[in-house]
Design a protein around this motif. Structure first.
Motif, mmCIF file in Angstrom:
data_model
loop_
_atom_site.group_PDB
_atom_site.id
_atom_site.type_symbol
_atom_site.label_atom_id
_atom_site.label_comp_id
_atom_site.label_asym_id
_atom_site.label_seq_id
_atom_site.Cartn_x
_atom_site.Cartn_y
_atom_site.Cartn_z
ATOM 1 N N PRO A 122 38.488 61.115 40.362
ATOM 2 C CA PRO A 122 39.536 60.860 41.306
ATOM 3 C C PRO A 122 40.185 59.632 41.303
ATOM 4 O O PRO A 122 41.385 59.397 41.749
ATOM 5 N N ILE A 123 39.453 58.627 40.727
ATOM 6 C CA ILE A 123 40.239 57.390 40.764
ATOM 7 C C ILE A 123 41.533 57.119 39.717
ATOM 8 O O ILE A 123 42.444 56.819 40.098
ATOM 9 N N SER A 124 41.262 57.934 38.544
ATOM 10 C CA SER A 124 42.267 58.399 37.663
ATOM 11 C C SER A 124 43.443 59.127 38.401
ATOM 12 O O SER A 124 44.659 58.726 38.106
ATOM 13 N N PHE A 125 43.197 60.097 39.369
ATOM 14 C CA PHE A 125 43.912 60.781 39.798
ATOM 15 C C PHE A 125 44.735 59.818 40.863
ATOM 16 O O PHE A 125 45.947 60.020 40.935
ATOM 17 N N LEU A 126 44.248 59.248 41.670
ATOM 18 C CA LEU A 126 44.900 58.280 42.580
ATOM 19 C C LEU A 126 45.952 57.242 41.729
ATOM 20 O O LEU A 126 46.873 57.210 42.236
ATOM 21 N N LEU A 127 45.318 56.811 40.451
ATOM 22 C CA LEU A 127 46.170 55.921 39.826
ATOM 23 C C LEU A 127 47.339 56.614 39.113
ATOM 24 O O LEU A 127 48.601 56.009 39.116
ATOM 25 N N SER A 128 47.187 57.888 38.902
ATOM 26 C CA SER A 128 48.477 58.672 38.553
ATOM 27 C C SER A 128 49.336 59.050 39.627
ATOM 28 O O SER A 128 50.475 58.888 39.311
ATOM 29 N N VAL A 129 48.849 59.432 40.674
ATOM 30 C CA VAL A 129 49.671 59.358 41.926
ATOM 31 C C VAL A 129 50.509 58.197 42.178
ATOM 32 O O VAL A 129 51.597 58.152 42.249
ATOM 33 N N LEU A 130 49.978 56.976 42.157
ATOM 34 C CA LEU A 130 50.585 55.684 42.497
ATOM 35 C C LEU A 130 51.406 55.596 41.483
ATOM 36 O O LEU A 130 52.543 54.749 41.799
ATOM 37 N N PHE A 131 51.037 55.708 40.057
ATOM 38 C CA PHE A 131 52.112 55.726 39.107
ATOM 39 C C PHE A 131 53.464 56.213 39.100
ATOM 40 O O PHE A 131 54.541 55.733 38.895
ATOM 41 N N ILE A 132 53.303 57.744 39.705
ATOM 42 C CA ILE A 132 54.478 58.386 40.174
ATOM 43 C C ILE A 132 55.296 57.806 40.876
ATOM 44 O O ILE A 132 56.626 57.466 41.063
ATOM 45 N N PHE A 133 54.761 57.133 41.986
ATOM 46 C CA PHE A 133 55.434 56.616 43.161
ATOM 47 C C PHE A 133 55.930 54.744 42.859
ATOM 48 O O PHE A 133 57.301 54.538 43.250
ATOM 49 N N THR A 134 55.440 54.235 41.769
ATOM 50 C CA THR A 134 55.800 52.894 41.688
ATOM 51 C C THR A 134 56.318 52.903 40.089
ATOM 52 O O THR A 134 57.137 51.766 40.107
ATOM 53 N N GLY A 135 55.979 53.591 39.323
ATOM 54 C CA GLY A 135 56.441 53.329 38.089
ATOM 55 C C GLY A 135 55.976 52.013 37.220
ATOM 56 O O GLY A 135 54.754 51.877 37.660
ATOM 57 N N LEU A 136 56.568 51.562 36.402
ATOM 58 C CA LEU A 136 56.106 50.349 35.678
ATOM 59 C C LEU A 136 56.822 49.122 36.281
ATOM 60 O O LEU A 136 57.117 48.106 35.489
ATOM 61 N N ASN B 99 55.558 46.741 38.485
ATOM 62 C CA ASN B 99 54.690 45.675 38.709
ATOM 63 C C ASN B 99 53.980 45.487 37.530
ATOM 64 O O ASN B 99 53.323 46.397 37.071
ATOM 65 N N LEU B 100 53.845 44.366 37.038
ATOM 66 C CA LEU B 100 52.976 43.902 35.854
ATOM 67 C C LEU B 100 51.523 44.297 36.073
ATOM 68 O O LEU B 100 51.130 45.055 35.063
ATOM 69 N N PHE B 101 50.928 43.901 37.077
ATOM 70 C CA PHE B 101 49.480 44.222 37.278
ATOM 71 C C PHE B 101 49.250 45.512 37.424
ATOM 72 O O PHE B 101 48.375 46.018 36.695
ATOM 73 N N LEU B 102 50.002 46.230 38.072
ATOM 74 C CA LEU B 102 49.771 47.760 38.303
ATOM 75 C C LEU B 102 50.191 48.296 36.843
ATOM 76 O O LEU B 102 49.177 49.395 36.473
ATOM 77 N N SER B 103 51.180 48.093 35.936
ATOM 78 C CA SER B 103 51.353 48.536 34.764
ATOM 79 C C SER B 103 50.205 48.607 34.049
ATOM 80 O O SER B 103 49.836 49.316 33.055
ATOM 81 N N ILE B 104 49.434 47.411 33.937
ATOM 82 C CA ILE B 104 48.287 46.872 32.968
ATOM 83 C C ILE B 104 47.114 48.063 33.501
ATOM 84 O O ILE B 104 46.445 48.603 32.568
ATOM 85 N N ILE B 105 47.015 48.296 34.665
ATOM 86 C CA ILE B 105 46.075 49.269 35.339
ATOM 87 C C ILE B 105 46.442 50.529 35.043
ATOM 88 O O ILE B 105 45.467 51.380 34.479
ATOM 89 N N TYR B 106 47.785 50.968 35.113
ATOM 90 C CA TYR B 106 48.177 52.198 34.478
ATOM 91 C C TYR B 106 47.741 52.675 33.029
ATOM 92 O O TYR B 106 47.352 53.648 32.755
ATOM 93 N N MET B 107 48.015 51.614 32.115
ATOM 94 C CA MET B 107 47.791 51.560 30.848
ATOM 95 C C MET B 107 46.260 51.595 30.517
ATOM 96 O O MET B 107 45.811 52.400 29.722
ATOM 97 N N LEU B 108 45.546 50.941 31.250
ATOM 98 C CA LEU B 108 43.953 51.124 31.051
ATOM 99 C C LEU B 108 43.408 52.426 31.641
ATOM 100 O O LEU B 108 42.566 53.224 30.805
ATOM 101 N N ASN B 109 44.118 53.099 32.784
ATOM 102 C CA ASN B 109 43.812 54.519 33.070
ATOM 103 C C ASN B 109 44.124 55.618 31.847
ATOM 104 O O ASN B 109 43.414 56.384 31.696
ATOM 105 N N ILE B 110 45.467 55.293 31.256
ATOM 106 C CA ILE B 110 45.804 56.162 30.183
ATOM 107 C C ILE B 110 44.695 55.924 28.897
ATOM 108 O O ILE B 110 44.393 56.929 28.280
ATOM 109 N N SER B 111 44.308 54.849 28.636
ATOM 110 C CA SER B 111 43.496 54.322 27.703
ATOM 111 C C SER B 111 41.945 55.097 27.735
ATOM 112 O O SER B 111 41.300 55.673 26.740
#
Length: 110
Positions: A29-43, A45-57
């Protein structure tokens, strides 16, 4: 036996496992929430982008754990698969926009 039988009881066990703090049930569910947030914000914000890349990793790690418990509860595996699809769609859209921008730059360089 079908994995999708008794989804209601699987959902109840899923929620109770999250309340107990089992990592294998919390991560999808945490990964799902990060994915939904990624759809709305994209890349943007630098801090969020790092979190998205960690999620993908950690997708492979989460899928491995979710796949190992699929006979007990299929919901974590379904949630992480949806998360991967959402992230992939957004990433492909972002890469397409970057490719179009590069083509536009090439067009004006001549």
């Amino acid at each position: 036996m079908s994995y999708f039988e008794n989804l209601g009881s699987q959902f109840d066990r899923f929620i109770s496992s999250i309340k107990k703090g089992k990592k294998i049930y919390i991560l999808p569910p945490i990964s799902f929430l990060l994915s939904v947030l990624f759809i709305f914000t994209g890349l943007t914000n630098l801090f969020l982008s790092i979190i998205y890349m960690l999620n993908i990793s950690f997708f492979a790690y989460i899928v491995r754990d979710s796949y190992s418990i699929r006979k007990e509860n299929i919901l974590p595996l379904l949630i992480i698969c949806i998360s991967i699809i959402l992230t992939s769609i957004q990433m492909l859209t972002t890469l397409d926009a970057l490719a179009q921008l590069a083509n536009l730059g090439d067009m004006f360089s001549y």
